[in-house]
Structures are given as C-alpha cells and as structure tokens.
Write a protein that holds these residues in place. Structure first.
Motif: not given
Length: 643
Positions: A448-465, A499-507
C-alpha cells in the motif's frame, strides 16, 4: 631532537605523584617513552614500570619506540583489567576462562534476560539499558536507585538491567564496563589480591588522563597505592568525551588528593604555526578553571587562519572541494589534508562535492554517508520502487517492518522464480494464501505504501513519503533508543540531498540512485586519499591542512549539548573546537553558511538562517564590523568572502 626544559623535567621525575599538562603537539609521547629508559638508567627495574594508554594504536606506538627497553606493562585499561581478572577473578566467582562480551553480545544478552523474566521490551530499550548499565558500573559509586533514575524510573527496565548484571557472573561472562568495575571491586574487596598487584609495579604512567572515567581513576589509585609513584599525562583542554563517561574532574580530584603532586606544563607546541596556536589559544581561554600556561610554538610564521562564508551547504561543499583540488594541483599530498565536522550529516554534501571533483577520500572512524545502515535502508525503498524485482532491497525493507522473516522471504522469492513474477507481484500472491494475519498485514501495508508513490515523482518527495509511510524514524527510535538521534539526522540529510537533486533538473530516481551507487564505489582502492571525520574521531591526529566546516551556532556549539547543562556543555563544545583547530600544522580554514536547507512538511525545500559560531569570534578568526549589515562578517585576511 633534544628535550626542552619542561620535557626534561618530566623525564627526570622519579618518585612521587606528578601531573604533566600536555597541550596539543607538545611531545607527550616522547616524554613517556623517554622516561622509561631514564628510570632504568637510574637503577629502576624496567619490569616494574607500567604505562597505560587508551587505545591499542597508542600502546603499539609506545612499544615500537621502546623496543629493546624493558617495560613491565604497556597497554590499555581494559587489557590490564583482563590480566587482573584472569589472575584473581576466582575471588569474585569467575574462572580463568571467562568470556569477554562485546557491545553486540551485550545487547543480545539483555534481550535474553528480558525473555527469561517474561518482560517485553522494545529494541530501543535494549540500547537504553546498555548505556545505563555501563554508566552505573563505570561510576562505581552509583546505587541501584541511581540506575533506576537513569532508566526513567521504569521498574521493568531496572529489573532487566539488574538481572543482566547478575547473569553475567553466573554465566562466567564480563562486558567491557564490567572489566573495569569488576577489577576495581576485586581490588577493593580482597586486600591479598590488591597487595599482589600493587607490589608488581613501582611506577605507573597514565596517558590521556583527561579521558578517564571514575572506574579507571579508581584503578590507578589502587594499583599505585603502595608506592604512590604516579605520573599522569594529559590536557584539561582536550577533554571531549563526557558522553562516554569521561570525567574532566578526575584531574582536579587527583591534585586535591595528592597535595605534594608536582605539576609540569609542556608549553611548546611543535605541530602548528603561530597563527594557528594564537587562534586556538584565544578560543580556549574562555573556559574557566583551566590548567597549564601560555602555549608557544617553535614553527615559523605561516598562513593566516581564515573563515569562508558560503550561501548554503551545497556551495560550502563545492567551495571546500575546489580549495582542496587547488592544493592537490599545487603538489599537496591527499593524505595530509582533512575535513572535520561536528555532526555526521555534514559529510554528505562534502562527499558529493569531492566525488564531482574526482578527489578520492576516506571517512575515518565511521562509515561513508552512503554506507551507513539507515541510509542503505532508505535507499532500498527507492530501489524497490524503481525495480520491484530487487530482492536485496526487499530484504532490507522486510527487516524494518517486522513480521516478515527469512522463511517468509524465501517463500516469496520461490513464488517469484517459479511464476516469473517480480518480488512485489509475488508478495501479492503470497498474501492470497498466507494464513498468518501478522504477515499478511505487514505485506499489505508495504504494498500500500508503494502504491501511493510514483516513480516519476520528484526524488525528495518520494523519499520523504516512503520514509514517513514506513514510519522509519519511529523504527530507528525503537531500535536504537537514545542513540537514534544521529541516525534520524542522517535520514533527514538524505531527504534534503534528494530534494536538492530535484532542483538541479535531475528529477529521475533512476539517475539519482545511479549517482549514489557510483559515489559509493568510486576510488576505494586508491592509496592516497583525503580524510573526512567527526571532530571526536580526529583526536590524536595531525594534518598539514585542516578544514573545519559547519562552524555555526547550533552545530558547533551543538544545541543539544547546551540543553541539559548550558555552562559545562558550552565548555565541552569549546574544547571540541579547540581540538579541531589544533590538529592543523600549516593551514586551518573554517567555514560557515548563511543558510541551510531542509525538506519541509510542505513538501518543498525550506531555508533557515544560520549564525556564525560564537567560537569564530572568541578565537578572533572572525571579527565583527559596525559598518555594513551585508558585510558584517570579515575574514582574518580582511576580504569578505561569499562563494
């Protein structure tokens, strides 16, 4: 090299108590190793001289320097206690074949004790009990009531702790704190054993006395009680291990007890330039009740000690990496360069920056950031999201959620292989047929936890979730108790980094994991590397160039150190900074940030402002200006720096 007058005085000392105050780089090891042959030359039987050190490394160095010179004992406190207990442990009920219990075994035995008592304890309670028991035994004079208070007056934890201590003797086992406390108890309780030990040695030398706990100093007084020929060597200003029960008060207690004690101050520093000594001395003068005098150096004038201000931790890391690359390009040896930090989480951006510059490094006294258990666990969550066939990642996740053991994992792996399914799909199949409610619930929650996140979402958000979904911070608290703080801090740093990785355009999560993997495996076979370490791990080292990063209030000094005891806590933090500064031979560069980022509850990076450490002002590395608010902080060189 000829001994200086103060060193000569210490080496020439023969009878009676003596305290040698040895600041950083003052040649204390040379004093200790020179005194042994000097005593032998004066007619002392070398076999009746004892030298106690804190680490095997220090003991081995002393043995090498004394090769060919007889010395009765050179080793650590714990090794000496083993000798005592092997020889006389029968007085207490131990056989000569007793087992020494390491930290891991200690935790297992505590859990075993709880099971035998029918008491249910959390994994974090195990660490809490271990810490409390160690303090209880090393303090010698603490009562069971004191232990009860250390365990927050929880009766069931106290019952387990006391039963654990009792079970050790019954099982012919001794843990590390017990080696000290049992040796002291033996010598105090059985005069005939004490007489044999104290008659064995006429002269006792103790290195790094500022790091001794109550049990260790009690042992020193007992062993040297007959002849009272004790030489203590250490430095009040370098006492930085209070969290390990070290008592800075031991030095003053010794002076109070031995009114005839000769005090010798080694005042010449052979390591650092005048500029470094000046700043370190300026700083430590703010501590009260210090021993020793004004430190001098024989080295020629060198580079100014400077402070560099950066916008944030990413620029700080990049700036330090560039500076190191410049040093290397100009012929510096990587082994002569070190980066120190007060908290482990600061190593992550530095490791990233060094890797980008292709600078090989080694983390001393600990794991590289990405090799730490808690970081590997969190990365496993990302790996399994990207690749549901990753059995290794699944195993790590299963270890954290409970109820899913090796047997269950084996069955799931068999289903995956036989039916050509991913591990995630095999979990779904297993849930359909499993009769265990606990296992079904655990696997369903995971899916269920994995079903609530998506592989194409930002790394910071997915990691936190994912970390929140698995309640991983709570897991760390349950497992590590009072020791969980640093691990949780590291997890937060991982999310910040993602999250900083996301800001560098490498999402892309795939690219993020690829970057981490390449970092973790790069240049591990390279011989020449710069050193990264916590300031506590830097004790006993020296480097040509030292960078002390994160010199900000709340980091150095650390906010937690000031909570329980603001006065003594601040003094200990000041000593920590003093130790860091005084490791440098020729170059000392400090850094701080104007702001640092954290991944906030609003699912984006937030920035908080930072203040330069008060230690930068006390040392006069930084000086305040009254003119411009924008340029209020100034380097020693007079040039405002903002990377």
């Amino acid at each position: 090299m000829q001994l200086n007058p103060e060193q000569e005085s210490a080496v020439e000392h023969v009878d009676g108590p003596c305290l040698v105050v040895a600041p950083p780089g003052s040649g204390k090891t040379r004093v200790l190793t020179s005194r042994v042959p000097r005593l032998v030359a004066k007619g002392v039987d070398g076999r009746r001289i004892m030298s106690i050190t804190f680490t095997n490394r220090a003991a081995n160095e002393m043995k090498e320097r004394l090769e060919g010179t007889p010395c009765g004992y050179i080793g650590t406190f714990h090794a000496f206690c083993v000798k005592i207990l092997r020889s006389f442990g029968s007085y207490l009920g131990y056989t000569t074949a007793f087992t020494i219990v390491d930290d891991s075994d200690q935790r297992d035995l505590i859990k075993q004790t709880a099971r035998k008592l029918g008491i249910t304890i959390e994994k974090g309670d195990v660490y809490t009990i271990a810490i409390a028991v160690n303090h209880y035994r090393e303090s010698i004079n603490e009562t069971e009531d004191d232990l009860h208070q250390r365990l927050l007056e929880k009766d069931h934890l106290t019952d387990v702790a006391l039963a654990y201590v009792e079970s050790l003797l019954k099982s012919n086992m001794i843990d590390f704190s017990g080696l000290l406390s049992e040796a002291v108890r033996l010598l105090k309780s059985y005069p005939e054993a004490l007489q044999k030990v104290e008659r064995r040695f006429d002269y006792l030398m103790v290195d790094e006395v500022q790091d001794t706990n109550f049990a260790q100093m009690s042992l020193v007084e007992l062993v040297a009680g007959l002849h009272n020929n004790i030489m203590l060597v250490g430095d009040h200003d370098q006492s930085i291990y209070a969290f390990r029960n070290a008592r800075i008060e031991n030095i003053q207690d010794f002076l109070n007890q031995h009114k005839d004690c000769k005090v010798i101050n080694l005042l010449i520093n052979y390591r650092s330039t005048p500029q470094i000594i000046e700043k370190a001395t300026n700083l430590i003068k703010f501590n009260k009740n210090r021993l020793g005098g004004e430190i001098k150096t024989i080295k020629e004038s060198g580079n100014n000690v400077i402070c560099k201000c950066f916008l944030d931790q990413t620029q700080e890391a990049a700036g330090v990496a560039r500076q190191i690359k410049s040093l290397l390009d100009n012929g510096a040896n990587p082994n002569d360069i070190a980066i120190f930090y007060r908290i482990n989480r600061l190593s992550e951006p530095i490791e990233q920056a060094l890797s980008r510059e292709s600078i090989p490094y080694e983390v001393i006294g600990g794991f590289s950031f990405y090799d730490r258990k808690e970081i590997k666990d969190c990365l496993a969550m990302l790996r399994f999201l990207v690749n549901p066939k990753d059995g290794v990642a699944f195993h790590r996740i299963a270890d954290t959620i409970g109820s899913v053991g090796d047997t269950t994992i084996g069955k799931i792996e068999t289903i995956a292989e036989q039916q050509n399914l991913s591990i995630a799909e095999a979990c779904e199949e297993f849930v359909k047929t499993s009769k265990s409610v606990k296992i079904k619930k655990a696997l369903e929650q995971m899916l269920n936890i994995f079903s609530r996140v998506h592989v194409n979402d930002p790394v910071g958000s997915v990691s936190s979730d994912l970390i929140d979904g698995f309640e991983y911070r709570d897991y760390l608290t349950k497992v590590y108790g009072n020791e969980a703080y640093d691990r949780i801090d590291n997890v937060m740093q991982l999310v910040d980094s993602a999250a900083l990785w996301d800001t560098e355009g490498e999402k892309s999560i795939e690219k993020y994991l690829q970057n981490v993997s390449l970092m973790s495996n790069s240049d591990k076979s390279v011989k020449d590397k710069i050193s990264l370490m916590s300031i506590h791990s830097s004790k006993g080292t020296e480097y040509t160039a030292v960078f002390v990063i994160g010199c900000e209030n709340s980091i150095l000094p650390h906010s937690l150190a000031l909570m329980d005891d603001p006065v003594n806590g601040l003094e200990e933090e000041r000593r920590i900074a003093f130790v860091a500064f005084s490791r440098a031979k020729n170059v000392l560069i400090t850094t701080y940030c104007k702001r640092r980022s954290r991944f906030g509850k609003n699912r984006r990076l937030i920035y908080y402002n930072c203040e330069p450490s008060q230690f930068l002002y006390e040392s006069e590395i930084l000086k305040k200006e009254k003119k411009s608010v924008d340029s209020i902080y100034k380097e020693e060189t007079g040039a405002y720096y903002d990377a």
